[in-house]
Design a protein around this motif. Sequence first.
Motif, PDB file in Angstrom:
ATOM      1  N   LEU A 170       0.847  -1.257  -0.003  1.00  0.00           N
ATOM      2  CA  LEU A 170      -0.195  -0.153  -0.044  1.00  0.00           C
ATOM      3  C   LEU A 170       0.818   1.166  -0.019  1.00  0.00           C
ATOM      4  CD1 LEU A 170      -2.677   1.455   0.358  1.00  0.00           C
ATOM      5  CD2 LEU A 170      -2.565   1.038   2.589  1.00  0.00           C
ATOM      6  N   LEU A 171       1.786   1.312   0.770  1.00  0.00           N
ATOM      7  CA  LEU A 171       2.735   2.255   0.735  1.00  0.00           C
ATOM      8  C   LEU A 171       3.325   2.429  -0.503  1.00  0.00           C
ATOM      9  CD1 LEU A 171       4.536   2.024   4.343  1.00  0.00           C
ATOM     10  CD2 LEU A 171       2.873   3.541   3.548  1.00  0.00           C
ATOM     11  N   ARG A 172       3.863   1.622  -1.283  1.00  0.00           N
ATOM     12  CA  ARG A 172       4.446   1.552  -2.325  1.00  0.00           C
ATOM     13  C   ARG A 172       3.729   2.194  -3.501  1.00  0.00           C
ATOM     14  NH1 ARG A 172       3.888  -0.574  -6.990  1.00  0.00           N
ATOM     15  NH2 ARG A 172       2.276  -1.891  -6.217  1.00  0.00           N
ATOM     16  N   ALA A 306      10.778   6.415  -2.194  1.00  0.00           N
ATOM     17  CA  ALA A 306      10.154   5.850  -0.921  1.00  0.00           C
ATOM     18  C   ALA A 306       9.318   4.566  -1.600  1.00  0.00           C
ATOM     19  CB  ALA A 306       9.347   6.898  -0.438  1.00  0.00           C
ATOM     20  N   SER A 307       8.984   4.706  -2.885  1.00  0.00           N
ATOM     21  CA  SER A 307       8.023   3.497  -3.142  1.00  0.00           C
ATOM     22  C   SER A 307       8.807   2.331  -3.451  1.00  0.00           C
ATOM     23  CB  SER A 307       7.333   3.844  -4.381  1.00  0.00           C
ATOM     24  OG  SER A 307       6.697   2.821  -5.011  1.00  0.00           O
ATOM     25  N   ARG A 308      10.142   2.464  -4.121  1.00  0.00           N
ATOM     26  CA  ARG A 308      11.096   1.231  -4.154  1.00  0.00           C
ATOM     27  C   ARG A 308      11.360   0.799  -2.851  1.00  0.00           C
ATOM     28  NH1 ARG A 308      13.700   0.212  -8.704  1.00  0.00           N
ATOM     29  NH2 ARG A 308      11.747   1.451  -9.745  1.00  0.00           N
ATOM     30  N   LEU A 309      11.875   1.581  -1.671  1.00  0.00           N
ATOM     31  CA  LEU A 309      12.113   1.089  -0.585  1.00  0.00           C
ATOM     32  C   LEU A 309      11.006   0.236   0.077  1.00  0.00           C
ATOM     33  CD1 LEU A 309      13.931   1.101   2.023  1.00  0.00           C
ATOM     34  CD2 LEU A 309      12.989   3.282   2.762  1.00  0.00           C
ATOM     35  N   ALA A 310       9.688   0.823  -0.067  1.00  0.00           N
ATOM     36  CA  ALA A 310       8.423  -0.269   0.640  1.00  0.00           C
ATOM     37  C   ALA A 310       8.357  -1.542  -0.311  1.00  0.00           C
ATOM     38  CB  ALA A 310       7.295   0.827   0.013  1.00  0.00           C
ATOM     39  N   GLY A 387      16.797  -9.882  -2.861  1.00  0.00           N
ATOM     40  CA  GLY A 387      17.890  -9.228  -3.199  1.00  0.00           C
ATOM     41  C   GLY A 387      17.637  -8.339  -4.496  1.00  0.00           C
ATOM     42  N   VAL A 388      16.661  -8.916  -5.397  1.00  0.00           N
ATOM     43  CA  VAL A 388      16.451  -8.017  -6.576  1.00  0.00           C
ATOM     44  C   VAL A 388      15.773  -6.827  -6.202  1.00  0.00           C
ATOM     45  CG1 VAL A 388      15.050  -8.158  -8.713  1.00  0.00           C
ATOM     46  CG2 VAL A 388      16.259 -10.204  -8.082  1.00  0.00           C
ATOM     47  N   ALA A 389      14.923  -6.744  -5.317  1.00  0.00           N
ATOM     48  CA  ALA A 389      14.497  -5.609  -5.022  1.00  0.00           C
ATOM     49  C   ALA A 389      15.410  -4.629  -4.467  1.00  0.00           C
ATOM     50  CB  ALA A 389      13.249  -5.750  -3.823  1.00  0.00           C
ATOM     51  N   GLU A 390      16.268  -5.116  -3.421  1.00  0.00           N
ATOM     52  CA  GLU A 390      17.433  -4.190  -3.021  1.00  0.00           C
ATOM     53  C   GLU A 390      18.277  -3.614  -4.028  1.00  0.00           C
ATOM     54  OE1 GLU A 390      19.285  -6.757  -0.317  1.00  0.00           O
ATOM     55  OE2 GLU A 390      17.942  -6.316   1.305  1.00  0.00           O
ATOM     56  N   ALA A 391      18.620  -4.557  -5.136  1.00  0.00           N
ATOM     57  CA  ALA A 391      19.447  -3.998  -6.264  1.00  0.00           C
ATOM     58  C   ALA A 391      18.591  -2.926  -7.059  1.00  0.00           C
ATOM     59  CB  ALA A 391      19.837  -5.216  -7.111  1.00  0.00           C
TER      60      ALA A 391
END
Length: 484
Positions: A170-172, A306-310, A387-391
């Motif tokens: 939802l935050l994303r 911020a969306s990518r961090l969520a 890991g993909v999301a962090e990259a």
Amino acid sequence: MRLPMHSPGRRCGLALVVVIGALGGCADLPVPVRAPYAAAPRSFSTPWSPPPGVTTQRPRTLAGPETQIDPQTLYGLADLIDFAHRTNPETRRAWEEARAAAAQAARAEAAYYPTLFAMANGGTSRETHAAPGGTFTTEGPGVNPQLQLNWILLDFGRRHASVERGGQELLRANFAFNRKLQEVAFAVAKTYFGLDASRARVSAASASLESATAVEEAVDARLQRGLATQPDILLARQERARAAYEVQDALGSVNDAQAALAESLGIPPTGLMRTADLSVVPLPSELAESVEQIIDRAFARRPDLASRLAAVRAREADERRARAEFRPRLSFSGAVGQAVQRYRVGPPSGTFTTNETEYGAFLNFEWRLFDGFERENALREATSVRGVAEADLAALELKAIREVWKAYADVKTALRKHEYALALLTASEEAYASTLESYRSAGLATVLDLLAAQRDLARARTTQIQSRAELLTTSAALTFAAGD
């Protein structure tokens, strides 16, 4: 005596109703079951013709009457951005995605509540049973309504991980919606500045046409006095024709810029509103912040970061859910119902009626001990996806730094270019006026000198317009890159 509902006629009638209902449900299928190719293109070399009603029965997708345009109002940049936020389908799409994410998060929270089912089955039956003295049959109607309750009491983090994932998704979506608003605002600003530059180019081309006309008149006046030659007047006419062509070319660029602005607003070009002139809008004169300060502000304020961090946090929740699958689960289940039946037993024949309450309550313990390493591989998958999301987040951070750095450098360059463009325009205007006066009065300047001065003035006007539009566009790009 047999019950009426068991008669052969009644059975045949019931079967006929079932068959007719099944055929009726299949009557509206778009593809014939026995000939599916009839719904596809007839040949690989001929276009497909849609059936009647396919292209006309579609929902309205453009802005509706709720977004009225006042023909008497001049829309400035802020008005256009506000209008685009209400009419552009991209903002509507991002908004709906955020609402869907909110509903999905609420669905995840439903796992903490019990589930209650209301069920019932009814009908008639005939059964044959073996007995020491032979066989006997039971037949008759019956109904069995029932309420069933299931409630997960303990699942060692499964539900918590799902709820956290829904909250992060939802935050994303919410941050993505904010970024989409910024994208639409930047697109409107960019196309609006382009439209203003196109209109300024028309004015500059018209001024160049007037200058070319003045040159032609000056050459013609000298030709009447025998001080100019026929090639001189032909060169002057050639320059006037070129200036007239530039006017028409500039008018065509206005139409293209209007179509681009209308697209960014989410409306057709035929319904474009009147827009204010930007010639009186003050331009930025300097950059108040350093590039490092703007980069820091971008990291703190850009919604896409911020969306990518969520998204990373959501993938971490998925990983915790995968780990929780190795633990047991404790749940409660219960049911209560009523068995109502009237049946005949025979031979010898006898009729009986039952009306009994049935219930049950259970604690269920479930622990999957082996599943072919499915959970281990699911955990590996969740770890890799995290890991993909962090990259992706790291890549987006680098992209944000590059965008801010480039936009900052572009603004600095545009400020200097606009300063020199103004100086070039002033010098070109003075040179043209001096050359024209010299040609008219003293005859010290040649027609070639006059035509060259006129062309230089036209290029200086275009350069000044382009530098102004570039300064406005790069400033908007820097604001967009910083997440403001």
